[in-house]
Design an enzyme around this catalytic site. Sequence first.
Site, mmCIF file in Angstrom:
data_model
loop_
_atom_site.group_PDB
_atom_site.id
_atom_site.type_symbol
_atom_site.label_atom_id
_atom_site.label_comp_id
_atom_site.label_asym_id
_atom_site.label_seq_id
_atom_site.Cartn_x
_atom_site.Cartn_y
_atom_site.Cartn_z
ATOM 1 N N GLU A 193 0.804 -1.228 0.000
ATOM 2 C CA GLU A 193 0.000 0.000 0.000
ATOM 3 C C GLU A 193 0.838 1.281 0.000
ATOM 4 O OE1 GLU A 193 -3.217 0.530 -0.311
ATOM 5 O OE2 GLU A 193 -3.993 -1.512 -0.162
ATOM 6 N N SER B 172 -2.038 5.906 -6.327
ATOM 7 C CA SER B 172 -3.381 6.394 -6.676
ATOM 8 C C SER B 172 -3.733 7.719 -6.011
ATOM 9 C CB SER B 172 -4.436 5.339 -6.338
ATOM 10 O OG SER B 172 -4.500 5.104 -4.942
HETATM 11 FE FE LIG Z 1 -5.112 -0.983 -1.669
#
Ligand SMILES: [Fe+2]
Length: 253
Positions: free
Chosen positions: A164, A182
């Site tokens: 992550e 992201s």
């Molecule tokens: Fe994720």
Amino acid sequence: MTALTMPLIEQNWKAYTSEDHEVWGLLYAKRMRELETTGARLFLEGAAAIGLDVSHVPDLQDVNFRLGSRTGWQAVPVGGFIPAADFFTSLSVRRFPTTIIIRAKSQLDYLPEPDIFHDVFGHVPLHADPVFADFLQRFGAVAAAARTEEETAMMARLFWFTVEFGLIREDGVKVYGSGLISSASDAANALSGNCEQRPFDLDAVLEQPFEIDRLQDVLFVIKSFDQLFAAIERLRPGRARAVMATAASTMSE
Ligand SMILES: [Fe+2]
């Protein structure tokens, strides 16, 4: 290995609206522009390899066709909450549970729940890399075999600080974790002086607490995905608890 009880669904790509594709395009263009200089090389190569494109929400059939010949990973559409045990078991068989909804145009910059932009743009490109692919499968197997809350917490920390929020040293520190790929604000924080960048060390990561929904104070920098794979090899099922017990006793000293 536990049986999978995930609510598998179809993506039904034709049902995406023109606004859905527009939102994907806006997010893709904004992040890619920055990631060309701040993103890990293997993320950029992976995004191209799986055919991500600014013009449309990805069709998972196409993504999976491209992934299949490279590493055998699949992005599997799911609806709703996935219990942690199912999530880990799914990783252990190279199936990545993937949200298929996309955020509304009014929520471009902040989204409390993952959507297809986080799950596919953020995660799936690295699944095209053979070493990361092996690491993630092994991670799933070890995490699915965890038997205590402490073991599970340690695997959650390892996931958080690599998959992550991981950083990698190339010609400078670059982002590879999906939460950084992201999210512009999380990536900017990670690469700023506000976040301490520590060299990756498995025992340190297993002991490092984290908080979600806030900018991170501490992250870990790997030298290569080979380093990640070597780390997860130390935790392979059957030996995981012994190694973790060592880390746990160090923690309580
Ligand atoms: Fe994720």
